[in-house]
Motif scaffolding. Structure first.
Motif, short mmCIF file in Angstrom:
data_model
loop_
_atom_site.label_atom_id
_atom_site.label_comp_id
_atom_site.label_asym_id
_atom_site.label_seq_id
_atom_site.Cartn_x
_atom_site.Cartn_y
_atom_site.Cartn_z
N SER A 168 0.83 -1.21 0.00
CA SER A 168 0.00 0.00 0.00
C SER A 168 0.86 1.25 0.00
N ALA A 169 1.90 1.26 0.82
CA ALA A 169 2.79 2.42 0.87
C ALA A 169 3.48 2.62 -0.48
N SER A 170 3.89 1.53 -1.09
CA SER A 170 4.53 1.61 -2.41
C SER A 170 3.55 2.13 -3.46
N TRP A 171 2.32 1.62 -3.44
CA TRP A 171 1.30 2.06 -4.40
C TRP A 171 1.02 3.54 -4.25
N LEU A 172 0.89 4.01 -3.02
CA LEU A 172 0.61 5.42 -2.78
C LEU A 172 1.77 6.32 -3.20
N SER A 178 13.94 5.12 -7.92
CA SER A 178 14.94 5.49 -6.92
C SER A 178 14.36 6.44 -5.87
N ALA A 179 13.61 7.44 -6.31
CA ALA A 179 13.00 8.40 -5.39
C ALA A 179 11.93 7.72 -4.54
N ILE A 180 11.17 6.80 -5.13
CA ILE A 180 10.15 6.07 -4.37
C ILE A 180 10.82 5.23 -3.29
N ALA A 181 11.94 4.58 -3.62
CA ALA A 181 12.67 3.77 -2.64
C ALA A 181 13.14 4.64 -1.47
N GLU A 182 13.64 5.83 -1.76
CA GLU A 182 14.08 6.74 -0.70
C GLU A 182 12.91 7.17 0.18
N ILE A 193 11.27 -2.18 5.78
CA ILE A 193 11.21 -2.45 4.34
C ILE A 193 12.56 -2.87 3.76
N GLN A 194 13.57 -2.99 4.56
CA GLN A 194 14.90 -3.38 4.06
C GLN A 194 14.90 -4.82 3.57
N PRO A 195 15.59 -5.16 2.53
CA PRO A 195 16.30 -4.32 1.56
C PRO A 195 15.32 -3.66 0.59
N VAL A 196 15.19 -2.36 0.68
CA VAL A 196 14.16 -1.61 -0.03
C VAL A 196 14.28 -1.73 -1.55
N GLU A 197 15.50 -1.66 -2.10
CA GLU A 197 15.66 -1.71 -3.55
C GLU A 197 15.19 -3.05 -4.11
N GLU A 198 15.59 -4.13 -3.46
CA GLU A 198 15.23 -5.47 -3.92
C GLU A 198 13.72 -5.71 -3.80
N ARG A 199 13.15 -5.36 -2.67
CA ARG A 199 11.73 -5.59 -2.45
C ARG A 199 10.86 -4.74 -3.37
N LEU A 200 11.24 -3.46 -3.53
CA LEU A 200 10.46 -2.56 -4.37
C LEU A 200 10.52 -2.98 -5.83
#
Length: 123
Positions: free
Chosen positions: A68-72, A81-85, A95-102
């Motif tokens: 949900s947080a990613s969708w929003l 990259s900005a969404i991951a930050e 949410i770590q590892p954020v890059e891999e999960r996202l």
């Protein structure tokens, strides 16, 4: 464009420079949990003759807190990259590892055509 062509285009791109765009409708509840509203039919015949007989014309897909947080965070302006930050700031270590999960989450959404990427649509 079929599934394999879409996958090939995505593999050739720098993922963190892509800008995701939502392709489906959604609802937000009071806890900011997202429910995607996925159409049951895309075929014109089915839409015209079958959908009117159904109670609902959409499937509902509930996302968890991180989804949900990613969708929003997808607003059509920010790249991955900005969404991951943003997610790292708002959710933190959860949410770590954020890059891999996202990237995995966005890839699944892209493959199901729930999102697309601005840069891939231009080509």
């Amino acid at each position: 464009m079929n599934f394999f062509e879409r996958r090939k285009r995505l593999k050739g791109a720098n993922y963190f420079e892509l800008t995701p765009i939502r392709s489906v409708e959604f609802e937000t509840d009071i806890n900011n949990q997202i429910t995607l509203l996925l159409p049951k039919f895309k075929n014109a015949f089915a839409k015209k003759y079958i959908e009117p007989k159904l109670k609902t014309t959409v499937f509902r897909l509930r996302l968890d807190e991180l989804g949900s947080a990613s969708w929003l965070a997808i607003d059509g302006n920010k790249n991955v990259s900005a969404i991951a930050e943003d997610l790292l700031v708002s959710i933190g270590e959860k949410i770590q590892p954020v890059e891999e999960r996202l990237t995995k989450f966005l890839t699944l959404l892209y493959e199901q055509r729930y999102i697309t990427f601005q840069e891939l649509e231009r080509n």
